[in-house]
Design a protein around this motif. Structure first.
Motif, PDB file in Angstrom:
ATOM      1  N   PHE A  15     -25.289 -43.707  -4.301  1.00  0.00           N
ATOM      2  CA  PHE A  15     -25.253 -42.473  -3.623  1.00  0.00           C
ATOM      3  C   PHE A  15     -26.708 -42.118  -2.977  1.00  0.00           C
ATOM      4  CE2 PHE A  15     -22.432 -41.987  -7.134  1.00  0.00           C
ATOM      5  CZ  PHE A  15     -21.343 -41.080  -6.728  1.00  0.00           C
ATOM      6  N   PRO A  16     -26.978 -42.995  -1.770  1.00  0.00           N
ATOM      7  CA  PRO A  16     -28.173 -42.711  -1.258  1.00  0.00           C
ATOM      8  C   PRO A  16     -28.417 -41.563  -0.219  1.00  0.00           C
ATOM      9  CG  PRO A  16     -26.605 -44.100   0.169  1.00  0.00           C
ATOM     10  CD  PRO A  16     -25.973 -43.574  -1.000  1.00  0.00           C
ATOM     11  N   GLN A  17     -30.071 -41.438  -0.131  1.00  0.00           N
ATOM     12  CA  GLN A  17     -30.143 -40.169   0.469  1.00  0.00           C
ATOM     13  C   GLN A  17     -29.396 -40.268   2.101  1.00  0.00           C
ATOM     14  OE1 GLN A  17     -32.520 -38.077  -0.435  1.00  0.00           O
ATOM     15  NE2 GLN A  17     -32.256 -36.815   1.175  1.00  0.00           N
TER      16      GLN A  17
ATOM     17  N   ASP B 201     -40.302 -40.249   5.444  1.00  0.00           N
ATOM     18  CA  ASP B 201     -41.343 -41.485   5.099  1.00  0.00           C
ATOM     19  C   ASP B 201     -40.468 -42.331   3.956  1.00  0.00           C
ATOM     20  OD1 ASP B 201     -43.381 -39.993   6.377  1.00  0.00           O
ATOM     21  OD2 ASP B 201     -43.937 -38.813   4.835  1.00  0.00           O
ATOM     22  N   GLY B 202     -39.383 -41.872   3.711  1.00  0.00           N
ATOM     23  CA  GLY B 202     -38.922 -42.776   2.620  1.00  0.00           C
ATOM     24  C   GLY B 202     -37.683 -43.532   3.240  1.00  0.00           C
ATOM     25  N   SER B 203     -37.151 -44.296   2.294  1.00  0.00           N
ATOM     26  CA  SER B 203     -36.013 -45.103   2.742  1.00  0.00           C
ATOM     27  C   SER B 203     -34.617 -44.593   2.685  1.00  0.00           C
ATOM     28  CB  SER B 203     -35.877 -46.342   1.737  1.00  0.00           C
ATOM     29  OG  SER B 203     -34.734 -47.387   1.872  1.00  0.00           O
ATOM     30  N   PRO B 204     -33.923 -44.638   3.736  1.00  0.00           N
ATOM     31  CA  PRO B 204     -32.511 -44.078   3.695  1.00  0.00           C
ATOM     32  C   PRO B 204     -31.631 -44.518   2.756  1.00  0.00           C
ATOM     33  CG  PRO B 204     -32.903 -46.039   5.389  1.00  0.00           C
ATOM     34  CD  PRO B 204     -33.992 -45.810   4.850  1.00  0.00           C
ATOM     35  N   TRP B 205     -32.098 -45.683   2.053  1.00  0.00           N
ATOM     36  CA  TRP B 205     -31.428 -46.193   0.760  1.00  0.00           C
ATOM     37  C   TRP B 205     -31.796 -45.654  -0.431  1.00  0.00           C
ATOM     38  CZ3 TRP B 205     -27.079 -47.641   2.360  1.00  0.00           C
ATOM     39  CH2 TRP B 205     -26.899 -48.778   3.512  1.00  0.00           C
TER      40      TRP B 205
ATOM     41  N   ALA C 113     -31.604 -52.194  -6.354  1.00  0.00           N
ATOM     42  CA  ALA C 113     -32.991 -52.123  -6.711  1.00  0.00           C
ATOM     43  C   ALA C 113     -34.073 -51.646  -5.809  1.00  0.00           C
ATOM     44  CB  ALA C 113     -33.658 -53.382  -7.577  1.00  0.00           C
ATOM     45  N   GLU C 114     -33.978 -52.146  -4.632  1.00  0.00           N
ATOM     46  CA  GLU C 114     -35.256 -51.679  -3.672  1.00  0.00           C
ATOM     47  C   GLU C 114     -34.822 -52.224  -2.329  1.00  0.00           C
ATOM     48  OE1 GLU C 114     -39.042 -53.314  -3.700  1.00  0.00           O
ATOM     49  OE2 GLU C 114     -38.393 -55.020  -4.917  1.00  0.00           O
ATOM     50  N   ASP C 115     -35.444 -51.470  -1.137  1.00  0.00           N
ATOM     51  CA  ASP C 115     -35.332 -51.648   0.026  1.00  0.00           C
ATOM     52  C   ASP C 115     -36.479 -52.419   0.452  1.00  0.00           C
ATOM     53  OD1 ASP C 115     -34.910 -51.736   2.880  1.00  0.00           O
ATOM     54  OD2 ASP C 115     -34.870 -49.447   3.023  1.00  0.00           O
TER      55      ASP C 115
END
Length: 1005
Positions: free
Chosen positions: A106-108, A151-155, A174-176
């Protein structure tokens, strides 16, 4: 919440920040550590179906920098167990990119409306080498990456979401990573999570039946998808065992789930001549599954109906479902290729190419992707099950051997089991290819009782198909009564027990006992005749089925027709034929059966026999065979006798494939015919070129004399005199010939005095299979000075009356240097009859109190406990300070080891289902008195780090690597012990680290 697929297990996790998760069980959730944070926090989950949030407790949380994962437990179930799609866990072994993968979450970037959550499905390619040094998997998205979001990751919000290859969960997002413009997603491998001790402990407490990790060797996504379909087809074909007589219950079904019907049998390792020392050895007779565990390549010999094919089916269906027991867990997840040699012969080849392996058995599944079978073999994931080598004609066996040898040389990591009748191929036939031999033993009295219980349980389960509840209760009650009566009859009647030493014949007896309300046959031929009469006559009348194909056949009609098919198969060295071939044989048979011809064509009669007789079956399209080769041979023997073709039979007496037919023909013969057959065999034996050819002919003549209703004294003396004149058997093959004759061979067996160790041991093993009549001679062999001979006598306890054998045979023996194996409670309670016991192996379920009573008054130096599912503590050991060597295998409920602190143990062995060393240490503290340790390692090698904490004075460590774990075997932590010697049995070829510290003190084999 209904979870139809693995994808439906996706959850949103609301902790310190919003993330994603995967539902492992109705209440366990796997997510990212940085989503929950290190401190306790209220965590809730949201399901895909938009249900109400569910609060969670944090059971375990890893460090975000080393293992970014957390395990949650919801405060009430999110779904019902039965509504969850099967979840499988995987690890990527291949270093090549794997296409067709996906990450869920459920990403941003996927939010909509008033910042509401929405799921995303990110298809991509996993590139395992890219994250290897960081301990991460890397997923490259197949589509254009999303745009940056502030400023953040779309993921953001995808963390903790499942990463899947097909239906296998391999990690969590885990991360982008920086530098990839959001086209790449890093994931924590499930293997990294499994390596965390805290996670494993939480999992063991809350989900002890979690699935094992499946290794993903192929980079081809179509392989992974096909293997799921292939596994289902294998399970569908091989998970049901045909049980003789069940269809007579009226349900039109003669099979049942293999787990209900399967009976574990015993086998032994055939001995060859060798010097007999006085070293400690394990008993030779063990459950066949236990013996297979340490033998990657095995030739399994067994008589007709002994259960060879049943074992093959059981291995195939459980290996593909990953449900084999702990000792065979190395086979879980392998891809089984079942190769019925009868089918190969019928298809006109004995040397199939790898691409043919999945299709030989004609499973109900589409053709595999091109090259799939070869890739499975190349990766070492194949389980090759070659069934019924004896069902190939003799000229085809050597080419089949060459094919198998070349295939295994090309793919040396392939596990292989070959089944064959005892004398079909010579000793050491595949020894040069790394095969070891096992011999299936006749069922013991205990096995027979277990089989009776399993057969009647299967029958009771069949009754559940009835819709009439009162009728069902009556039938179940009748089966309960029949089971008690038959079990009692087997205990009382030694002759009946001797008829039931194979699963096939035991099933026939169960069926006849039920059908005939307790009236049972007395000889093998009576048994076959009664079985044929039951199958060919009266069943349809009994079940009120009237001419379903418009044909009615009497017992004699059906037998005449089947005899023609059977004799054609024997003459052509086959066990299968096509429909056209069967129709042709029936046409010939019907030439003299006008009343059958008047009812229909040969094709219609064949359909009737396939549908109604229960003796013929169409195993796959256009492949017809008898339900068991024993019935084929029995009917062929009857045809040879009826057609006055005994001389033709005798002309093939030296050919192994014909010898079973000759053994059976004697039961059809009258007095003069029997003399003709036995005399003909003696003449052939007299003309044999050497002893190797003479042995099978003389034992065949003796078997026929035993089976004949009348043998005059002159012929009797000629038969047994000729056999005795051969002298003592020289090898396992010749001992096998004698053992096949049963108790009648006793008068020609030598006394033990003057026999060498190996000869005496072989005869003692033979005596153990002959029943109570052999007890006096066994007692004398028990006095032999040889360790080997006395070990064989001790091993025979398994197949003899426990109390009587202990009192009459074992009580008079020296037992200080032999290993005595306890399998049954009656044996344990009989130990008080015995003098000093040196080595004792106790299997099966016995409580600590029962072990205390059984061992009271005994002095045992070497004790082994195995396969005990009820033992919780070792308190009984406090009464036996004399024990110096202790081995514990497969005692999963054992948690209290405190008694070990009171013993002066020199050697301790822990294996297979026993708890981690930290459990031992918690109970006992350090054990400085123990200087030798043997460990069997399955999944987790981190236990190595605990060894010296528990055993500070260790001088020898033996390690047996049971199966390939996700990490190498690191011995570095042990190098601080300067004199430590290590012995590693590394059959799985695991990478070993730290070997340089030990030099010649490390032995790997």
């Amino acid at each position: 919440m209904l979870v139809r697929s693995v994808e439906d297990r996706l959850l949103a996790v609301l902790g310190r920040q919003q993330g994603s998760g995967v539902l492992l069980t109705p209440r366990l959730v796997l997510t990212s550590a940085h989503v929950t944070g290190p401190e306790p926090v209220e965590v809730t989950t949201l399901t895909l179906d938009g249900g109400q949030p569910v609060s969670c407790d944090v059971l375990w949380v890893g460090h975000p920098d080393s293992c970014d994962a957390a395990l949650l437990k919801t405060r009430h179930a999110v779904a019902r167990e039965g509504d969850l799609a099967t979840l499988r866990w995987g690890e990527i072994v291949t270093r090549q990119p794997v296409e067709g993968c996906q990450a869920l979450g459920f990403p941003q970037v996927q939010r909509f409306g008033d910042d509401e959550l929405e799921a995303v499905q990110v298809p991509g390619t996993l590139v395992p080498l890219s994250g290897r040094l960081r301990g991460r998997y890397v997923l490259r998205s197949d589509h254009h990456p999303p745009s940056s979001h502030g400023d953040g990751s779309p993921w953001a919000g995808l963390s903790g979401g499942p990463v899947l290859i097909g239906q296998l969960l391999v990690g969590i997002a885990a991360e982008d990573p920086l530098g990839w413009d959001h086209s790449s997603i890093d994931a924590v491998p499930l293997t990294s999570v499994m390596n965390e001790a805290g996670f494993r402990a939480a999992l063991l407490e809350h989900w002890p039946d979690a699935p094992a990790l499946e290794q993903i060797h192929s980079p081809f996504p179509e392989d992974i998808a096909y293997e799921e379909r292939y596994a289902k087809a294998v399970k569908a074909r091989y998970s049901r065992l045909e049980i003789f007589g069940l269809d007579d219950l009226g349900t039109n079904e003669n099979s049942w789930d293999l787990d209900t019907a399967y009976l574990s049998l015993e086998a032994r390792v055939p001995r060859r001549s060798r010097d007999g020392g006085d070293q400690h050895t394990r008993p030779e007779s063990q459950r066949v599954e236990d013996l297979l565990a340490s033998r990657p390549r095995t030739v399994l010999r067994g008589e007709a109906g002994a259960g060879k094919t049943t074992l093959v089916w059981w291995l195939a269906s459980h290996a593909v479902c990953r449900t084999l027991p702990t000792k065979l867990s190395a086979l879980n997840g392998l891809v089984p290729f079942v190769v019925p040699m009868r089918s190969l012969a019928a298809q006109g080849t004995v040397t199939p190419t790898p691409d043919r392996l999945p299709t030989i058995a004609q499973l109900p599944v589409d053709d595999p992707p091109s090259g799939w079978a070869g890739r499975v073999l190349e990766s070492g994931r194949a389980l090759l099950l070659v069934d019924g080598l004896d069902e190939l004609p003799q000229p085809d066996r050597a080419p089949a051997r060459r094919w198998l040898a070349e295939l295994l040389r090309l793919h040396p990591g392939t596990r292989c089991l070959v089944t064959v009748r005892p004398l079909a191929v010579g000793d050491s036939w595949l020894e040069s290819e790394g095969f070891e031999e096992l011999l299936l033993l006749p069922m013991s009295d205990t096995d027979i009782q277990a089989f009776v219980g399993a057969w009647h349980q299967a029958a009771r389960l069949e009754c559940e198909r009835f819709t009439d509840a009162p009728y069902t209760r009556r039938q179940r009650g009748r089966l309960d009564s029949l089971e008690r009566d038959l079990a009692q009859e087997f205990r009382r009647n030694a002759t009946l027990r001797d008829l039931a030493r194979t699963p096939l014949l035991c099933a026939v007896i169960c069926a006849l006992h039920r059908r005939r309300s307790g009236l049972l046959p007395r000889t093998r031929w009576d048994l076959y005749r009664a079985a044929l009469a039951m199958l060919l006559g009266g069943r349809d009348d009994y079940r009120r089925i009237h001419k379903p194909e418009g044909i009615t056949l009497s017992v004699d009609d059906g037998q005449q027709l089947l005899q023609r098919i059977a004799v054609w198969l024997v003459r052509n060295g086959r066990v299968e034929l096509s429909r056209d071939q069967a129709v042709r044989q029936l046409q010939l048979a019907m030439a003299g059966l006008r009343h059958v011809r008047e009812q229909g064509s040969a094709d219609g009669v064949l359909t009737h026999l396939l549908n109604r007789s229960g003796l013929l079956q169409e195993r796959s399209r256009d492949v017809i065979q008898f339900i068991h080769r024993t019935f084929q041979d029995y009917l062929a023997a009857k045809e040879f006798r009826d057609n006055d073709s005994l001389d033709e039979l005798l002309g093939h007496a030296a050919e192994e494939q014909w010898q079973d037919v000759i053994r059976l023909v004697i039961g059809h013969c009258g007095r003069s015919e029997a003399r003709r057959v036995i005399s003909g065999l003696l003449t052939a034996a007299d003309a044999a070129p050497d002893a190797e050819a003479e042995w099978p002919l003389r034992t065949l003549a003796a078997a026929c004399a035993i089976g004949s209703a009348y043998v005059d004294d002159e012929l009797h003396d000629a038969v047994w005199g000729g056999l005795k004149a051969l002298g003592p058997p020289r090898d396992e093959r010749e001992y096998g010939f004698l053992a096949s004759l049963g108790p009648e061979v006793l008068p020609i067996l030598p006394e033990p005095e003057g026999l060498g160790a190996e000869q005496a041991a072989r005869i003692a093993r033979m005596l153990g299979s002959l029943g109570e009549v052999a007890l006096p001679l066994l007692k004398r062999y028990g006095q032999h000075s040889s360790f080997l001979a006395r070990s064989a006598v001790a091993t025979a306890w398994r197949s003899q009356p426990p109390q009587r054998y202990a009192e009459e045979v074992l009580a008079a023996m020296q037992l200080h240097d032999v290993s005595l194996r306890i399998l049954f409670p009656e044996q344990l309670s009989a130990l008080h009859h015995l003098d000093r016991i040196g080595n004792l192996s106790i299997s099966q379920d016995h409580s600590s109190a029962e072990l205390r009573r059984g061992l009271a008054g005994q002095e045992v130096r070497w004790l082994e406990l195995e396969h005990n599912l009820v033992l919780r503590d070792l308190h009984f050991l406090r009464e036996h300070p004399e024990i110096k060597h202790l081995t514990i295998m497969t005692c999963p409920r054992l948690r209290d080891f405190s008694a070990l602190a009171d013993l002066e143990l020199q050697l301790l062995g822990l294996a297979l289902g026993s708890p981690d060393l930290e459990v031992v240490a918690t109970s006992t503290g350090p054990l400085p008195q123990t200087t030798s340790l043997i460990l069997t390692l399955a999944d987790d090698f981190s236990v190595i780090e605990q060894v010296l904490q528990v055993f500070p004075n260790l001088s020898f460590l033996g390690l047996h690597v049971l199966r390939t774990p996700p990490q190498p075997l690191d011995l570095s932590a042990l190098h601080i012990q300067p004199e430590l010697r290590l012995d590693v049995l590394n059959t799985e070829k695991v990478e070993i680290l730290g070997a340089e510290y030990f030099g010649d003190r490390l032995r790997v084999h």
